[in-house]
Design a protein around this motif. Structure first.
Motif, PDB file in Angstrom:
ATOM      1  N   ILE A   1      -0.085  29.173  76.179  1.00  0.00           N
ATOM      2  CA  ILE A   1       1.015  28.856  77.096  1.00  0.00           C
ATOM      3  C   ILE A   1       1.115  27.345  77.303  1.00  0.00           C
ATOM      4  O   ILE A   1       2.206  26.770  77.243  1.00  0.00           O
ATOM      5  N   ALA A   2      -0.022  26.703  77.537  1.00  0.00           N
ATOM      6  CA  ALA A   2      -0.026  25.250  77.770  1.00  0.00           C
ATOM      7  C   ALA A   2       0.517  24.498  76.557  1.00  0.00           C
ATOM      8  O   ALA A   2       1.280  23.540  76.701  1.00  0.00           O
ATOM      9  N   ALA A   3       0.149  24.946  75.372  1.00  0.00           N
ATOM     10  CA  ALA A   3       0.589  24.267  74.150  1.00  0.00           C
ATOM     11  C   ALA A   3       2.066  24.518  73.840  1.00  0.00           C
ATOM     12  O   ALA A   3       2.683  23.735  73.125  1.00  0.00           O
ATOM     13  N   ASN A   4       2.613  25.596  74.377  1.00  0.00           N
ATOM     14  CA  ASN A   4       3.980  25.994  74.026  1.00  0.00           C
ATOM     15  C   ASN A   4       4.902  26.104  75.232  1.00  0.00           C
ATOM     16  O   ASN A   4       5.945  26.750  75.158  1.00  0.00           O
ATOM     17  N   ASP A   5       4.537  25.469  76.341  1.00  0.00           N
ATOM     18  CA  ASP A   5       5.307  25.638  77.581  1.00  0.00           C
ATOM     19  C   ASP A   5       6.781  25.299  77.410  1.00  0.00           C
ATOM     20  O   ASP A   5       7.654  25.997  77.926  1.00  0.00           O
ATOM     21  N   ASP A   6       7.090  24.266  76.653  1.00  0.00           N
ATOM     22  CA  ASP A   6       8.482  23.874  76.483  1.00  0.00           C
ATOM     23  C   ASP A   6       9.273  24.933  75.711  1.00  0.00           C
ATOM     24  O   ASP A   6      10.444  25.161  75.986  1.00  0.00           O
ATOM     25  N   ARG A   7       8.634  25.591  74.753  1.00  0.00           N
ATOM     26  CA  ARG A   7       9.295  26.645  73.963  1.00  0.00           C
ATOM     27  C   ARG A   7       9.513  27.911  74.772  1.00  0.00           C
ATOM     28  O   ARG A   7      10.393  28.699  74.455  1.00  0.00           O
ATOM     29  N   LEU A   8       8.658  28.143  75.774  1.00  0.00           N
ATOM     30  CA  LEU A   8       8.665  29.407  76.509  1.00  0.00           C
ATOM     31  C   LEU A   8       9.540  29.393  77.761  1.00  0.00           C
ATOM     32  O   LEU A   8       9.911  30.448  78.262  1.00  0.00           O
ATOM     33  N   LYS A   9       9.879  28.216  78.255  1.00  0.00           N
ATOM     34  CA  LYS A   9      10.522  28.137  79.573  1.00  0.00           C
ATOM     35  C   LYS A   9      11.899  28.797  79.635  1.00  0.00           C
ATOM     36  O   LYS A   9      12.288  29.297  80.678  1.00  0.00           O
ATOM     37  N   ARG A  10      12.627  28.862  78.519  1.00  0.00           N
ATOM     38  CA  ARG A  10      13.975  29.414  78.564  1.00  0.00           C
ATOM     39  C   ARG A  10      14.000  30.945  78.513  1.00  0.00           C
ATOM     40  O   ARG A  10      14.730  31.579  79.255  1.00  0.00           O
ATOM     41  N   TYR A  11      13.206  31.534  77.635  1.00  0.00           N
ATOM     42  CA  TYR A  11      13.263  32.982  77.452  1.00  0.00           C
ATOM     43  C   TYR A  11      12.038  33.728  77.988  1.00  0.00           C
ATOM     44  O   TYR A  11      12.077  34.951  78.101  1.00  0.00           O
ATOM     45  N   PHE A  12      10.987  33.009  78.311  1.00  0.00           N
ATOM     46  CA  PHE A  12       9.770  33.634  78.858  1.00  0.00           C
ATOM     47  C   PHE A  12       9.310  32.929  80.130  1.00  0.00           C
ATOM     48  O   PHE A  12       8.126  32.611  80.277  1.00  0.00           O
TER      49      PHE A  12
ATOM     50  N   THR B   1      14.046  58.876  77.201  1.00  0.00           N
ATOM     51  CA  THR B   1      14.881  58.659  76.016  1.00  0.00           C
ATOM     52  C   THR B   1      14.071  58.158  74.818  1.00  0.00           C
ATOM     53  O   THR B   1      14.612  57.993  73.728  1.00  0.00           O
ATOM     54  N   LYS B   2      12.785  57.876  75.064  1.00  0.00           N
ATOM     55  CA  LYS B   2      11.873  57.370  74.021  1.00  0.00           C
ATOM     56  C   LYS B   2      12.390  56.049  73.436  1.00  0.00           C
ATOM     57  O   LYS B   2      12.506  55.877  72.228  1.00  0.00           O
ATOM     58  N   GLN B   3      12.700  55.125  74.332  1.00  0.00           N
ATOM     59  CA  GLN B   3      13.266  53.832  73.959  1.00  0.00           C
ATOM     60  C   GLN B   3      12.427  52.702  74.568  1.00  0.00           C
ATOM     61  O   GLN B   3      11.880  52.844  75.658  1.00  0.00           O
ATOM     62  N   ALA B   4      12.369  51.585  73.856  1.00  0.00           N
ATOM     63  CA  ALA B   4      11.680  50.392  74.357  1.00  0.00           C
ATOM     64  C   ALA B   4      12.314  49.155  73.739  1.00  0.00           C
ATOM     65  O   ALA B   4      13.033  49.235  72.733  1.00  0.00           O
ATOM     66  N   GLU B   5      12.025  48.028  74.351  1.00  0.00           N
ATOM     67  CA  GLU B   5      12.571  46.737  73.902  1.00  0.00           C
ATOM     68  C   GLU B   5      11.438  45.814  73.474  1.00  0.00           C
ATOM     69  O   GLU B   5      10.415  45.718  74.150  1.00  0.00           O
ATOM     70  N   PHE B   6      11.636  45.140  72.353  1.00  0.00           N
ATOM     71  CA  PHE B   6      10.715  44.101  71.912  1.00  0.00           C
ATOM     72  C   PHE B   6      11.097  42.769  72.534  1.00  0.00           C
ATOM     73  O   PHE B   6      12.280  42.457  72.681  1.00  0.00           O
ATOM     74  N   ALA B   7      10.086  41.982  72.863  1.00  0.00           N
ATOM     75  CA  ALA B   7      10.252  40.563  73.188  1.00  0.00           C
ATOM     76  C   ALA B   7       9.082  39.869  72.504  1.00  0.00           C
ATOM     77  O   ALA B   7       7.967  40.407  72.478  1.00  0.00           O
ATOM     78  N   TYR B   8       9.318  38.703  71.948  1.00  0.00           N
ATOM     79  CA  TYR B   8       8.263  38.055  71.177  1.00  0.00           C
ATOM     80  C   TYR B   8       8.416  36.545  71.213  1.00  0.00           C
ATOM     81  O   TYR B   8       9.502  36.008  71.415  1.00  0.00           O
ATOM     82  N   CYS B   9       7.293  35.888  71.020  1.00  0.00           N
ATOM     83  CA  CYS B   9       7.298  34.425  70.916  1.00  0.00           C
ATOM     84  C   CYS B   9       6.168  34.027  69.978  1.00  0.00           C
ATOM     85  O   CYS B   9       5.165  34.725  69.857  1.00  0.00           O
ATOM     86  N   ILE B  10       6.352  32.899  69.343  1.00  0.00           N
ATOM     87  CA  ILE B  10       5.360  32.398  68.393  1.00  0.00           C
ATOM     88  C   ILE B  10       5.076  30.933  68.715  1.00  0.00           C
ATOM     89  O   ILE B  10       5.964  30.212  69.173  1.00  0.00           O
ATOM     90  N   GLY B  11       3.850  30.524  68.530  1.00  0.00           N
ATOM     91  CA  GLY B  11       3.467  29.136  68.780  1.00  0.00           C
ATOM     92  C   GLY B  11       4.148  28.196  67.799  1.00  0.00           C
ATOM     93  O   GLY B  11       4.430  28.573  66.655  1.00  0.00           O
ATOM     94  N   TYR B  12       4.389  26.982  68.253  1.00  0.00           N
ATOM     95  CA  TYR B  12       5.130  26.021  67.431  1.00  0.00           C
ATOM     96  C   TYR B  12       4.482  25.794  66.072  1.00  0.00           C
ATOM     97  O   TYR B  12       5.171  25.618  65.069  1.00  0.00           O
ATOM     98  N   GLN B  13       3.147  25.815  66.016  1.00  0.00           N
ATOM     99  CA  GLN B  13       2.476  25.534  64.743  1.00  0.00           C
ATOM    100  C   GLN B  13       2.526  26.719  63.771  1.00  0.00           C
ATOM    101  O   GLN B  13       2.155  26.590  62.621  1.00  0.00           O
ATOM    102  N   PHE B  14       3.011  27.865  64.244  1.00  0.00           N
ATOM    103  CA  PHE B  14       3.078  29.059  63.397  1.00  0.00           C
ATOM    104  C   PHE B  14       4.511  29.458  63.041  1.00  0.00           C
ATOM    105  O   PHE B  14       4.714  30.414  62.298  1.00  0.00           O
ATOM    106  N   GLU B  15       5.504  28.762  63.582  1.00  0.00           N
ATOM    107  CA  GLU B  15       6.894  29.151  63.354  1.00  0.00           C
ATOM    108  C   GLU B  15       7.289  28.942  61.898  1.00  0.00           C
ATOM    109  O   GLU B  15       6.708  28.122  61.186  1.00  0.00           O
TER     110      GLU B  15
END
Length: 181
Positions: A26-37, A92-106
């Motif tokens: 989280i600390a390493a990717n805070d700027d990437r996460l602030k909008r959607y997470f 209904t047997k339904q679920a939603e994905f949410a995901y994020c990846i670290g900047y060095q792995f994108e």
């Protein structure tokens, strides 16, 4: 305990011992996460907060209310990304994905592969029938994850997500359905 592997990475159910690696991610990717997470970000700003977060997510996983998976490098055990299976509706047997990846792995296809593996897990192990991805149209990498995993665009959801200090955003709904072979 869920552990799935590919390349030099593992996908694991969240564990209480993930607090420190998660806080570092989280600390390493805070700027990437602030909008959607923003909630995940706020709940993991310190090691103590991260421990509370992981303890809560472990319980939710055990109760089948929400599933949080870490993507980790095998060698270092560092968190490379997160994948949520959330908004579960067991009727209904339904679920939603949410995901994020670290900047060095994108840009390495890691999230696409992880969502593919976890889609199979959701269908085969959890018995879900519909998986959703809700993404902003300008988040091209996230749209690609949906498309590359054969999710189909369904519709635009008006004012679906409001990032911190921004106006509500329209989001795109993609779905994938379980098909018996």
């Amino acid at each position: 305990m869920v552990t799935l592997s590919f390349n030099n990475l593992t996908i694991n159910a969240i564990k209480a011992t993930d607090a420190w690696p998660l806080c570092n991610f989280i600390a390493a990717n805070d700027d990437r996460l602030k909008r959607y997470f923003p909630k995940t970000l706020q709940q993991n700003l310190t090691p103590d907060l991260a421990q509370n977060f992981t303890d809560k997510k472990v319980k939710q996983f055990q109760l089948k209310k929400e599933f949080l998976f870490t993507i980790k490098e095998k060698a270092s055990n560092d968190v490379a990304g997160l994948v949520y299976l959330k908004e579960l509706d067991w009727t209904t047997k339904q679920a939603e994905f949410a995901y994020c990846i670290g900047y060095q792995f994108e840009g390495k296809g890691i999230t696409t592969k992880a969502v593919g593996i976890l889609s199979d897990y959701a269908f085969e192990t959890l018995g879900l029938k519909t998986l959703q991805i809700i993404v902003h149209k300008d988040n091209h990498a996230s749209v690609a994850v949906a498309i590359n995993n054969s999710f189909t665009w369904i519709k635009t959801l008006k004012n679906e997500h409001t990032p911190p200090n921004e106006s509500p955003l329209d989001m795109e709904l993609y779905e994938l359905y379980y098909e018996m072979e």
